[in-house]
Design a protein around this motif. Structure first.
Motif, PDB file in Angstrom:
ATOM      1  N   THR A 111       0.837  -1.203   0.000  1.00  0.00           N
ATOM      2  CA  THR A 111       0.000   0.000   0.000  1.00  0.00           C
ATOM      3  C   THR A 111       0.869   1.249   0.000  1.00  0.00           C
ATOM      4  OG1 THR A 111      -1.725  -1.195   1.164  1.00  0.00           O
ATOM      5  CG2 THR A 111      -1.843   1.197   1.232  1.00  0.00           C
ATOM      6  N   TRP A 112       1.919   1.218   0.752  1.00  0.00           N
ATOM      7  CA  TRP A 112       2.853   2.353   0.795  1.00  0.00           C
ATOM      8  C   TRP A 112       3.546   2.534  -0.550  1.00  0.00           C
ATOM      9  CZ3 TRP A 112       8.208   2.705   0.425  1.00  0.00           C
ATOM     10  CH2 TRP A 112       8.739   3.938   0.771  1.00  0.00           C
ATOM     11  N   ALA A 113       3.986   1.421  -1.139  1.00  0.00           N
ATOM     12  CA  ALA A 113       4.690   1.486  -2.425  1.00  0.00           C
ATOM     13  C   ALA A 113       3.764   1.950  -3.551  1.00  0.00           C
ATOM     14  CB  ALA A 113       5.278   0.117  -2.758  1.00  0.00           C
ATOM     15  N   ALA A 114       2.478   1.763  -3.390  1.00  0.00           N
ATOM     16  CA  ALA A 114       1.504   2.086  -4.432  1.00  0.00           C
ATOM     17  C   ALA A 114       1.179   3.569  -4.548  1.00  0.00           C
ATOM     18  CB  ALA A 114       0.212   1.306  -4.159  1.00  0.00           C
ATOM     19  N   ARG A 115       1.670   4.368  -3.644  1.00  0.00           N
ATOM     20  CA  ARG A 115       1.250   5.777  -3.604  1.00  0.00           C
ATOM     21  C   ARG A 115       1.350   6.495  -4.941  1.00  0.00           C
ATOM     22  NH1 ARG A 115       4.763   8.261   0.839  1.00  0.00           N
ATOM     23  NH2 ARG A 115       6.202   6.904  -0.241  1.00  0.00           N
ATOM     24  N   SER A 116       2.483   6.384  -5.625  1.00  0.00           N
ATOM     25  CA  SER A 116       2.643   7.116  -6.881  1.00  0.00           C
ATOM     26  C   SER A 116       1.743   6.549  -7.978  1.00  0.00           C
ATOM     27  CB  SER A 116       4.103   7.125  -7.334  1.00  0.00           C
ATOM     28  OG  SER A 116       4.541   5.805  -7.598  1.00  0.00           O
ATOM     29  N   VAL A 117       1.562   5.238  -7.990  1.00  0.00           N
ATOM     30  CA  VAL A 117       0.666   4.609  -8.968  1.00  0.00           C
ATOM     31  C   VAL A 117      -0.766   5.071  -8.728  1.00  0.00           C
ATOM     32  CG1 VAL A 117      -0.271   2.411  -9.766  1.00  0.00           C
ATOM     33  CG2 VAL A 117       2.172   2.607  -9.286  1.00  0.00           C
ATOM     34  N   LEU A 118      -1.183   5.101  -7.478  1.00  0.00           N
ATOM     35  CA  LEU A 118      -2.547   5.525  -7.148  1.00  0.00           C
ATOM     36  C   LEU A 118      -2.788   6.993  -7.471  1.00  0.00           C
ATOM     37  CD1 LEU A 118      -3.019   3.629  -3.765  1.00  0.00           C
ATOM     38  CD2 LEU A 118      -3.912   2.998  -6.020  1.00  0.00           C
ATOM     39  N   THR A 119      -1.771   7.808  -7.290  1.00  0.00           N
ATOM     40  CA  THR A 119      -1.888   9.230  -7.613  1.00  0.00           C
ATOM     41  C   THR A 119      -2.051   9.440  -9.116  1.00  0.00           C
ATOM     42  OG1 THR A 119      -0.591   9.862  -5.678  1.00  0.00           O
ATOM     43  CG2 THR A 119      -0.711  11.466  -7.467  1.00  0.00           C
ATOM     44  N   ALA A 120      -1.297   8.686  -9.902  1.00  0.00           N
ATOM     45  CA  ALA A 120      -1.322   8.841 -11.356  1.00  0.00           C
ATOM     46  C   ALA A 120      -2.497   8.109 -12.012  1.00  0.00           C
ATOM     47  CB  ALA A 120      -0.014   8.329 -11.947  1.00  0.00           C
ATOM     48  N   ALA A 121      -3.101   7.172 -11.331  1.00  0.00           N
ATOM     49  CA  ALA A 121      -4.088   6.273 -11.923  1.00  0.00           C
ATOM     50  C   ALA A 121      -5.322   6.952 -12.535  1.00  0.00           C
ATOM     51  CB  ALA A 121      -4.514   5.221 -10.914  1.00  0.00           C
ATOM     52  N   PRO A 122      -5.955   7.924 -11.872  1.00  0.00           N
ATOM     53  CA  PRO A 122      -7.154   8.505 -12.502  1.00  0.00           C
ATOM     54  C   PRO A 122      -6.870   9.114 -13.876  1.00  0.00           C
ATOM     55  CG  PRO A 122      -7.039   9.134 -10.200  1.00  0.00           C
ATOM     56  CD  PRO A 122      -5.735   8.467 -10.531  1.00  0.00           C
ATOM     57  N   ARG A 123      -5.797   9.858 -13.978  1.00  0.00           N
ATOM     58  CA  ARG A 123      -5.437  10.487 -15.253  1.00  0.00           C
ATOM     59  C   ARG A 123      -5.036   9.431 -16.283  1.00  0.00           C
ATOM     60  NH1 ARG A 123      -1.513  14.821 -13.821  1.00  0.00           N
ATOM     61  NH2 ARG A 123      -2.945  14.795 -12.098  1.00  0.00           N
ATOM     62  N   ALA A 124      -4.271   8.428 -15.851  1.00  0.00           N
ATOM     63  CA  ALA A 124      -3.830   7.371 -16.762  1.00  0.00           C
ATOM     64  C   ALA A 124      -5.011   6.552 -17.284  1.00  0.00           C
ATOM     65  CB  ALA A 124      -2.819   6.463 -16.066  1.00  0.00           C
ATOM     66  N   PHE A 125      -5.969   6.256 -16.408  1.00  0.00           N
ATOM     67  CA  PHE A 125      -7.145   5.492 -16.836  1.00  0.00           C
ATOM     68  C   PHE A 125      -7.969   6.300 -17.836  1.00  0.00           C
ATOM     69  CE2 PHE A 125     -11.582   4.014 -16.213  1.00  0.00           C
ATOM     70  CZ  PHE A 125     -11.423   2.729 -16.710  1.00  0.00           C
ATOM     71  N   GLN A 126      -8.143   7.578 -17.577  1.00  0.00           N
ATOM     72  CA  GLN A 126      -8.897   8.420 -18.509  1.00  0.00           C
ATOM     73  C   GLN A 126      -8.183   8.505 -19.858  1.00  0.00           C
ATOM     74  OE1 GLN A 126     -12.059   9.592 -18.036  1.00  0.00           O
ATOM     75  NE2 GLN A 126     -11.824   9.879 -20.216  1.00  0.00           N
ATOM     76  N   ALA A 127      -6.860   8.610 -19.850  1.00  0.00           N
ATOM     77  CA  ALA A 127      -6.099   8.642 -21.111  1.00  0.00           C
ATOM     78  C   ALA A 127      -6.247   7.318 -21.874  1.00  0.00           C
ATOM     79  CB  ALA A 127      -4.633   8.934 -20.821  1.00  0.00           C
TER      80      ALA A 127
END
Length: 118
Positions: free
Chosen positions: A95-111
């Motif tokens: 969960t800690w390691a996922a922070r940057s992936v989770l932050t970028a995910a909404p924009r990446a999914f929309q793209a």
């Protein structure tokens, strides 16, 4: 790249889920999603495509698993995406390691949706 397992490990946590509508039928959307996600030569990680279930699994690193599904809807398709922590050792650290992936995910999914919906 090796095959990802179809089944989730017993110890897993869904960290974030997304869903988006596309006006095209699943028979059109799934192949486009597969082309967008298919690993390139030399890519690490694990990958699985199950056309019968319209499921794509991308698994990499020690904690990350992404599951994409294309579901039929009256007016097209729904693409679902889940980010899952599959760390078996030090699960809390995934969960800690996922922070940057989770932050970028909404924009990446929309793209991704924009790219395959075009």
């Amino acid at each position: 790249m090796t095959d990802a397992p179809l089944d989730l490990p017993e110890r897993h946590t869904v960290l974030r889920s997304f869903a988006g509508h596309l006006d095209a039928a699943p028979t059109v959307v799934y192949p486009r999603l597969l082309r967008a996600l298919e690993p390139r030569a030399g890519a690490g990680g694990r990958f699985l495509s199950d056309p019968a279930q319209r499921l794509i699994v991308v698994q990499g690193s020690w904690w990350y698993r992404g599951e994409y599904r294309v579901l039929e809807e009256d007016s097209g398709s729904v693409v679902q995406y889940e980010i899952i922590n599959v760390a078996q050792v030090a699960h809390w650290a995934g969960t800690w390691a996922a922070r940057s992936v989770l932050t970028a995910a909404p924009r990446a999914f929309q793209a991704l949706l924009t790219g395959i919906g075009a």
